[in-house]
Design an enzyme around this catalytic site. Sequence first.
Site, PDB file in Angstrom:
ATOM      1  N   CYS A   7      -6.779 -16.256  87.588  1.00 23.83           N
ATOM      2  CA  CYS A   7      -7.221 -14.929  87.993  1.00 23.83           C
ATOM      3  C   CYS A   7      -8.355 -14.454  87.083  1.00 23.83           C
ATOM      4  O   CYS A   7      -8.247 -14.517  85.863  1.00 23.83           O
ATOM      5  CB  CYS A   7      -6.018 -13.992  87.894  1.00 23.83           C
ATOM      6  SG  CYS A   7      -6.300 -12.326  88.462  1.00 23.83           S
ATOM      7  N   CYS A   8      -9.448 -13.994  87.705  1.00 20.73           N
ATOM      8  CA  CYS A   8     -10.551 -13.403  86.949  1.00 20.73           C
ATOM      9  C   CYS A   8     -11.068 -12.204  87.747  1.00 20.73           C
ATOM     10  O   CYS A   8     -10.462 -11.812  88.728  1.00 20.73           O
ATOM     11  CB  CYS A   8     -11.641 -14.427  86.661  1.00 20.73           C
ATOM     12  SG  CYS A   8     -12.493 -15.053  88.106  1.00 20.73           S
ATOM     13  N   MET A   9     -12.177 -11.649  87.336  1.00 24.79           N
ATOM     14  CA  MET A   9     -12.658 -10.439  88.026  1.00 24.79           C
ATOM     15  C   MET A   9     -13.030 -10.702  89.479  1.00 24.79           C
ATOM     16  O   MET A   9     -12.616  -9.965  90.354  1.00 24.79           O
ATOM     17  CB  MET A   9     -13.859  -9.827  87.287  1.00 24.79           C
ATOM     18  CG  MET A   9     -13.458  -9.050  86.051  1.00 24.79           C
ATOM     19  SD  MET A   9     -12.105  -7.866  86.297  1.00 24.79           S
ATOM     20  CE  MET A   9     -12.895  -6.615  87.273  1.00 24.79           C
ATOM     21  N   ALA A  39      -8.838 -10.538  90.589  1.00 24.36           N
ATOM     22  CA  ALA A  39      -7.701  -9.738  90.127  1.00 24.36           C
ATOM     23  C   ALA A  39      -7.187  -8.786  91.211  1.00 24.36           C
ATOM     24  O   ALA A  39      -5.976  -8.628  91.379  1.00 24.36           O
ATOM     25  CB  ALA A  39      -8.075  -8.956  88.871  1.00 24.36           C
TER      26      ALA A  39
END
Length: 105
Positions: A7-9, A39
Amino acid sequence: MKKIILCCMAGMSTSMLVAKMQRAANEAKIDCEIHAVAADQLKSNLDGANAVLLGPQISYKLSEIKQLCNEAKVPCDVINMLDYGSMNGTKVLDFAIKMFLDPIG
């Protein structure tokens, strides 16, 4: 089959790491499916997940995401910054596996 979510931006900066982790899993004959998601899309992708790994750049969201993951009974943690920066798919895969084999600790 195990399902690992990175999960990242925006779900994009982890794409290369996903590929390296999947390659490491294939070489080790580990049956898993690894995906990168943004996210804000994590909740709709948690079904069937065995581990959620956060990119270091969103470690500030750990408590919020951990609460969501706890409700779904999915272990969650932040990827080591050095392993992330070097795109070490094997080490990050090992970290994820330890999370779902020993979720307490």
